[in-house]
Design an enzyme around this catalytic site. Structure first.
Site, short mmCIF file in Angstrom:
data_model
loop_
_atom_site.label_atom_id
_atom_site.label_comp_id
_atom_site.label_asym_id
_atom_site.label_seq_id
_atom_site.Cartn_x
_atom_site.Cartn_y
_atom_site.Cartn_z
N SER A 23 -1.79 1.85 0.95
CA SER A 23 -1.60 0.37 0.82
C SER A 23 -2.57 -0.41 1.56
CB SER A 23 -0.18 -0.13 1.15
OG SER A 23 0.35 0.67 2.08
N ARG A 44 -8.33 10.07 -1.31
CA ARG A 44 -8.28 11.70 -1.32
C ARG A 44 -8.16 12.52 -2.73
NH1 ARG A 44 -3.41 14.67 1.89
NH2 ARG A 44 -2.28 13.05 0.79
N LYS A 203 5.29 -2.45 18.22
CA LYS A 203 6.09 -3.43 17.44
C LYS A 203 6.79 -2.42 16.27
CE LYS A 203 3.45 -3.20 13.44
NZ LYS A 203 3.79 -2.87 12.21
N ASP A 256 2.66 -9.63 15.38
CA ASP A 256 2.77 -8.36 14.30
C ASP A 256 4.20 -8.13 14.45
OD1 ASP A 256 1.13 -5.15 13.69
OD2 ASP A 256 2.51 -6.45 12.54
N SER A 266 7.97 -4.27 5.39
CA SER A 266 7.81 -3.17 6.41
C SER A 266 8.57 -1.76 6.12
CB SER A 266 8.21 -3.93 7.86
OG SER A 266 8.56 -2.95 8.70
N GLU A 293 4.94 4.99 10.37
CA GLU A 293 4.46 5.44 11.79
C GLU A 293 5.54 5.46 12.83
OE1 GLU A 293 1.57 6.55 12.31
OE2 GLU A 293 0.02 5.83 11.02
N1 NAI Z 1 0.81 -0.92 5.01
C1 NAI Z 1 0.73 -1.95 5.71
O1 NAI Z 1 1.03 -3.09 5.62
C2 NAI Z 1 -0.29 -1.64 6.92
C3 NAI Z 1 -0.43 -0.60 7.38
N2 NAI Z 1 -1.12 -0.40 8.75
C4 NAI Z 1 -1.53 1.22 9.06
O2 NAI Z 1 -2.21 1.71 8.08
C5 NAI Z 1 -2.18 3.22 8.39
C6 NAI Z 1 -2.37 3.86 6.98
O3 NAI Z 1 -1.00 3.36 6.51
P1 NAI Z 1 -0.60 2.88 4.98
O4 NAI Z 1 -2.24 2.68 4.07
O5 NAI Z 1 0.16 1.76 5.04
O6 NAI Z 1 -0.06 4.09 4.33
P2 NAI Z 1 0.22 4.72 2.93
O7 NAI Z 1 1.40 5.41 2.74
O8 NAI Z 1 0.40 3.20 2.23
O9 NAI Z 1 -1.06 5.17 2.41
C7 NAI Z 1 -1.64 6.46 3.13
C8 NAI Z 1 -2.63 6.92 2.60
O10 NAI Z 1 -3.28 8.09 3.31
C9 NAI Z 1 -3.22 9.28 2.31
N3 NAI Z 1 -3.26 10.38 3.16
C10 NAI Z 1 -2.04 11.04 3.30
N4 NAI Z 1 -2.33 12.19 4.08
C11 NAI Z 1 -3.36 12.24 4.45
C12 NAI Z 1 -4.26 13.30 4.72
N5 NAI Z 1 -3.74 14.10 5.56
N6 NAI Z 1 -5.65 12.95 4.82
C13 NAI Z 1 -6.35 11.87 4.17
N7 NAI Z 1 -5.38 10.95 3.71
C14 NAI Z 1 -4.17 11.25 3.69
C15 NAI Z 1 -2.30 9.00 1.22
O11 NAI Z 1 -2.69 9.66 0.29
C16 NAI Z 1 -2.43 7.35 1.29
O12 NAI Z 1 -3.41 7.13 0.14
C17 NAI Z 1 -0.99 3.27 9.06
O13 NAI Z 1 -1.28 3.74 10.49
C18 NAI Z 1 -0.24 1.98 9.18
O14 NAI Z 1 0.35 1.87 10.43
C19 NAI Z 1 -1.64 -1.28 9.15
C20 NAI Z 1 -1.40 -2.73 8.80
C21 NAI Z 1 -0.56 -2.86 7.62
O1 13P Z 2 1.67 -3.18 10.42
C1 13P Z 2 1.98 -3.62 9.43
C2 13P Z 2 2.25 -5.26 9.42
O2 13P Z 2 1.39 -5.67 10.34
C3 13P Z 2 2.99 -3.02 8.34
O3 13P Z 2 4.16 -2.74 9.08
P1 13P Z 2 4.92 -1.15 8.35
O4 13P Z 2 4.04 -0.18 8.75
O5 13P Z 2 6.40 -1.17 9.07
O6 13P Z 2 5.10 -1.44 6.92
#
Ligand code: NAI
Ligand code: 13P
Length: 380
Positions: A23, A44, A203, A256, A266, A293
């Site tokens: 996402s 991936r 956070k 945040d 979230s 996380e």
């Molecule tokens: N979703 C959000 O609103 C926000 C997320 N983040 C941060 O972004 C980072 C990624 O989280 P999201 O995109 O939200 O997670 P997600 O669960 O939406 O996506 C994770 C992605 O990583 C891939 N993945 C899983 N295991 C893997 C591996 N071993 N190697 C390579 N790819 C792999 C998955 O297939 C998926 O495409 C986290 O640290 C999160 O805290 C930061 C700000 C906002």
């Molecule tokens: O970091 C985020 C918003 O700033 C996303 O929060 P969550 O990982 O709790 O969905």
């Protein structure tokens, strides 16, 4: 139908890569493409790369969102990284190291590596920028981290928000901020990487606590008390590790914290709510479809806190709820101390004294910026 964003006029066509088509990685690829960069997103799974490349959709993580026509995607890491001046990494924190090892042979010598992640490596307790510095032959001045009130789906819908880009090199932070901006996403800059990264990590833990009390059925008073005391806990911890307290009063901390604690989008808040409703940690992990996380960060953060003699009563109670040794109904601010004596309310002002920095000056500056609709400096 969301109107297509106007693209920025800065260095159009700068070649960048985004690693991780979840996402946040997909949303950030959209931010960059809408800002005029030439973006290749690495997914991936080949089938996901194909959907993004051909249909300009990511139905797994951003259903209903039209991705920019210019956005390209591939399952080939070498093709994604070829010629990339900046590489934005958005994989789950616990998988960062393995992905950096795979990426390293394909990285340009002077590429800037930007962490979009909000976790600490469970095995080492390292922040993401520290893992990057440890794995890659790279100067910290070529590493940046981005954090702030950035719930992905709202941004993918082009709802306006801001973030802070942090690097030990202000020039690097500014080079990244110039690409990570468009008419719905604004990037501020700072050089406090420690405060910016820990703000994003901590956070999540307070958001789990908020979710727990929400799941139990407590109302806004309890949640506001935990958010307030949670910010002091976050600031104490981050300052103990060298952060500037005002960073925790900015977008990467307070900003945040508000977004994550208040939103059902979230994942950390949602996981907490399931815990509050009585589900076990293993049940919650099974139910969560996306990266949460906070659950992996509780242990390492408490170990880091102990190493610096920092008390984190709210995070400790989250640990106990996760371990099944504390009834979720017992997690509340007044239980964050076991002393019978009335406690002095430690506030951000104390954190300022504790941290020795002009925290209130930064809070006043933030209010001035809001009053002047953000016409303040680039600094956050
Ligand atoms: N979703 C959000 O609103 C926000 C997320 N983040 C941060 O972004 C980072 C990624 O989280 P999201 O995109 O939200 O997670 P997600 O669960 O939406 O996506 C994770 C992605 O990583 C891939 N993945 C899983 N295991 C893997 C591996 N071993 N190697 C390579 N790819 C792999 C998955 O297939 C998926 O495409 C986290 O640290 C999160 O805290 C930061 C700000 C906002
Ligand atoms: O970091 C985020 C918003 O700033 C996303 O929060 P969550 O990982 O709790 O969905």
């Amino acid at each position: 139908m969301t109107p297509r964003a106007k693209t920025a006029t800065v260095r159009p066509g700068t070649r960048v890569a985004v690693l991780g088509a979840g996402s946040w990685g997909t949303t950030f690829a959209k931010i960059l493409a809408d800002g005029g960069a030439d973006v290749v997103l690495w997914a991936r799974r080949p089938e996901l790369a194909r959907e993004i490349q051909e249909a300009k959709r990511n139905s797994d993580y951003l259903p209903g969102i039209n991705l920019p026509i210019s956005l390209r995607a591939t399952a080939r890491l070498d093709l994604a990284l070829a010629g990339a001046e900046q590489v934005f990494v958005s994989v789950p924190s616990q998988s960062l190291r393995e992905n950096l090892i795979a990426a390293e042979p394909h990285l340009g010598a002077n590429a800037i590596i930007v962490s979009l992640m909000k976790g600490v490596e469970r095995s080492s307790g390292l922040r993401m920028s520290e893992v990057i510095e440890q794995v890659l032959p790279i100067s910290p001045d070529n590493i940046a981290a981005i954090s702030g009130p950035n719930l992905a789906l709202e941004i993918a819908k082009q709802q306006p928000t801001a973030a802070v880009v942090s690097s030990t090199s202000l020039e690097t932070a500014q080079a990244v901020a110039l690409l990570a901006r468009n008419d719905y996403f604004r990037s501020f800059v700072n050089t406090d990487v420690i405060g910016t990264e820990f703000g994003g990590v901590l956070k999540n833990l307070i958001a789990v606590a908020i979710g727990i009390v929400d799941g139990v059925g407590y109302g806004e008073n309890t949640k506001a008390s935990i958010i307030t005391r949670g910010l002091v806990e976050m600031t104490d911890f981050a300052v103990a590790y060298g952060a500037h307290p005002e960073t925790l009063a900015g977008l990467a901390g307070l900003g945040d914290l508000i977004a994550t604690c208040q939103s059902p989008l979230s994942r950390n808040n949602t996981a907490g709510r399931l815990l509050g409703q009585g589900y076990s940690q293993s049940d919650v992990v099974k139910q969560m479809q996306q990266t949460t996380e906070g659950l992996a960060s509780v242990g390492p953060i408490l170990e880091l806190a102990k190493a610096k003699g920092v008390e984190m009563p709210i995070v400790e109670q989250v640990r106990q709820v996760l371990a099944g040794t504390l009834n979720p109904r017992d997690i509340a601010p007044h239980l964050t101390t076991d002393s019978d004596e009335p406690q002095g309310e430690r506030t951000l002002d104390d954190a300022q004294a504790h941290g020795g920095a002009a925290l209130w000056g930064s809070v006043k500056r933030a209010f001035d910026q809001l009053r002047n609709s953000g016409r303040g400096s680039l600094g956050d």
